[in-house]
Each structure stands twice: as structure tokens, then as C-alpha cells.
Write an enzyme that holds these catalytic residues in place. Sequence first.
Site, PDB file in Angstrom:
ATOM      1  N   GLU A 147      13.418  14.665 -25.105  1.00 14.09           N
ATOM      2  CA  GLU A 147      11.988  14.696 -24.780  1.00 14.09           C
ATOM      3  C   GLU A 147      11.323  13.320 -24.920  1.00 14.09           C
ATOM      4  OE1 GLU A 147      10.807  19.203 -25.943  1.00 14.09           O
ATOM      5  OE2 GLU A 147      11.200  17.910 -27.656  1.00 14.09           O
TER       6      GLU A 147
HETATM    7  C1  ACM Z   1      14.914  20.153 -28.531  1.00 17.22           C
HETATM    8  O1  ACM Z   1      14.752  21.381 -28.685  1.00 17.22           O
HETATM    9  N1  ACM Z   1      13.884  19.354 -28.281  1.00 17.22           N
HETATM   10  C2  ACM Z   1      16.221  19.551 -28.575  1.00 17.22           C
END
Ligand code: ACM
Length: 514
Positions: A324
Site C-alpha cells: 500500500e
Molecule cells: C495488508 O493487508 N496491507 C498487507
Amino acid sequence: MRARYLFVVAILLAVTAAASQAPNSAPTRGFTPVLVPAPASLQVRSGVTFMLTPSTQIHSDDAGVGDFLAQLLRRSTGYPLEEGEHGISLLLSGAPADAGDEGYRLDVSDTEIVVRANKPAGLFNGVQTLRQLLPPDVESKEVRDASWTVPGVTITDRPRFEHRGAMLDVVRHFQPVNVVKDFIDRMALYKLNYFHWHLTNDQGWRVEIESWPKLATVGGSKQVGGDRGGYYTKAQYREIVAYAAARNITVVPEIDMPGHTNAALASYPELNCNGQAKQLYTGVDVGFSSLCAGSETTYAFVDDVVREIAEMTPGPYFHIGGDEANATSPADYQAFMDRALPILAKYGKTPIGWHEFIRTTEDPSAIPQYWSADRGDDSVLGHEVILSPPNHAYLDMKYNRGTELGLNWGGYVDVRDSYDWNPGTFLVNVGEVSIRGVEAPLWTETVVTPDDIEYMMFPRLPAIAELGWSPFATHSWDSFRVRLGSHGPRWEIMGINFYRSKQIPWSGRHQAGS
Ligand code: ACM
């Protein structure tokens, strides 16, 4: 005497049912097979029972595993269980050729119990199986007056996958050392062998770094909701690594980079491209922070952090996060990984990362942890993969619409969703040989207390553990749900706050053999 006789018969029938069940066959009505994860092979020696008595002795070729077993059994039986050849033997010889490092053979006769393995890890796994063959009272922290019988069996067993993990996010809500140890103990019960410790994120930095002390003292000071946070000193970190090692568990520390770094950016202004420290953050948004990919200070920081963590971490892996990174441009993300991954190598660590990072490296030893539900994604081809699909493996998803704790972006995940899939065929173009294993992550945006942790782990963690350990030939929801149900009384004795899923026929406390 009659009660004892009935108990022995019940256990024998239960184990017979476990032994005879073919994949997809219905379990024998009224009696519950008891082992989770299911062993590779189990034969019942009918009419044979070993009885633990005050004169039972323990001999172990490995002192650590012998002590672990003796302490466990002393606690609930009150017996001395002295060192000696008359009783239980844990031997580093005579194991089957294909037992590998973690497999074992367990023989229970009227007169002795023998576990044979090639390595202490195999003995430890055999001990976990033996523990489940004893009545649930074995899990009591106080002495109980139970009938300490073990059914006659021959078990040969070894894991399907090398990597069987669970992750605890200690950032969103900090967890003290004793809670981390409990988490590790519960992993060990089900033969999991990698503890992924999610140590840093936007809301906190949870480990002491001597060369950048404000990471912990400033970056670790808060948590989600704005309460006081916390961090582990180096001594505490080492204590947890040693505690895990004594349970055949390797620690994989995660320092999430280049995103999920607000706590570091708030601790040191020089880590920011504009030289201005960020505010501490106590919300639950993701994808807004980034280390400064164009700055040499960033790589001096990464070098110091990786060096100090690597020094305290005997295991070969370092989890670099990489998920992310929405506030990092694709070019900066590539530039960051081009500098950071060689730093891991310099300190002798093999990289694991959330699977986004894998497109930045040609290194075939780099390990992506796949956290998407998309079964057609080919980005991980050419690497060994750890599977954590959120719709099956995330322990922080709600069980159903009515679950108070947890999130639901990955769907609702009841026990059958956790169990009833095949890691070997999950990714359509990635064969089983390229699957390193499975991992169940527990994120803690909504998970605060030990009770909360337990409620999200149990009963789903044992489902993921069985997928990681048991040969797929044993895979059967009908069998699993009954075996799992028989573990309820154990968890009650351990004081574990578990979710009583309607999908599972929970045994009453006295039905399963106590
Ligand atoms: C995640 O759940 N951001 C790896």
C-alpha cells in the site's frame, strides 16, 4: 474405574475414527477424532493404552524439548516425571527416512511412549501431538486428578509446507511481552513455525533502535484511538526471539517500508523530503505516508535499522513490508527497493515482503507474501510464495455481519472459509512446488485486548495450521469440524476466549475426555 474404562473406550473409538476416515467421509457419529492438524498417517493399536503414573520417567536426547514436555506434564499431573528410561522417550535416532527436519514418528504402547525424529523440531512436533492425545485436563495450569491415559497409536507425520505462519500487528494496538508469548504458545500448539511480528506502521514504531532512539520513544508513544502506545526494548525483543525458538518458531520481524512509515516520519524531521516532521497519527487510514526515496538520509536510516534488527534476529528472514505504498510514485518505489533490498542482503537476510514488492526485484530467493483474493495474479511467478488470501487467511476479518470486532473489506470469514481451500491450487498458474506455505495475519485496528486476540484467532488459526501441515489427502471439512469441536474443552481449560461458530459441533467439556 467404570468412568475411566468408558473414557479409554471413547478415546480409542475417537482415534479409530480419525484413522479410518477417508477424505470426505463422514466422521463416526458420537465420537470425535482429536488431532489438529491431522497427521500424515495414524494407526490405532487396538486395546493398547499407556497410563501416565507418578513413576513415569522422561528421557530426551534434546534437553530443551524434554524440559518443555516435563514442565507441561508436571503442571497438570503433579507427578515428578524424573529423567529416566521408564516411560516417555524422545529420541534423535530411528526416525523414518522421509521425516525431514520437522517430521516424527510417535509410538504409544502399554509400557512406553517413544517419539523419534531427526531434529529437535521433529521431537517438538511429536510432543504437540502427544499433548493432544492426553485428556484436555493436560492443559490445566493447576494439578488435576484426571485419568492420564494415552491411546495406543503409531503416527508418522511431517509437514506439507515448510512455512506455517501467523502474524501479530503490535502497532495499531501495542501488546505487552506476555501477550506476545501467549500468541506464540498458541501457534506452537498447532505446529506453526514462523511468527511474523509486524513492528512498525503509521500509528507506531514498536522496537528500540539505539542509533535512532526517538523511533521508539516518540514514534512508539501512541496507538490507534490516541491512547498510550509502547515499544519493546532490545532485551524484550531478544526474550521473545528465545521464547519462540524454544517452541520451534522462527521470528520474522517486519519493518514496513517505504509506506506505512508515519511514526518514523513523525520521530525524525530529516526523514521527510521537506525536512518537517509529521504529526503522530492515531487513526486507521492507510496509504498516505512514504519515506523519501531520493534522500541519502533514508538509506542511512534503513541501514541502521536493518543492522540493529538483524543483529537480534537469528532467523534468515526480514520482512520489508512494501504494501500500500500509495504515497510513493512507482519510480520512487522501485528506487527505494533498489537501495533497500541490498541492505537486507548485506546483513545476511532474505527478503520477505507483501507481494507488491516482488515486481521490483529479480532475486529468485525473494519471497512474496500474497495477500490478494485474486487467484489469477501472475506477478509472483518465479518465486516461492507465502499465501495469505484475506478471504481465507486474515484473522482480522469479521466472522459474519454480527461480529463486533474486525473488518470486512476481505469479506466475512467463518471457519469453513478459513479451512476449505487448497493452497496448492489457489493461484491458478502457481503449482504447489512454488508454494512455500501459508500465514494467518492478525491486524489490530479493532483488536485491543488479549480476549479480542483470542476471539479472532480461535477457531480460525487451527484451520490455517491444518492447511499448512496436513497432506491434502486428509482434507475433509466433515472430519475437520468434528476434530476442531473436540478442542473447545482444551481452549476452555486454557482460558481462551474463542468464537463458538455455529459451523462447528462443539464438544461439551466432559464429552471430549476429561
Ligand atoms: C495488508 O493487508 N496491507 C498487507
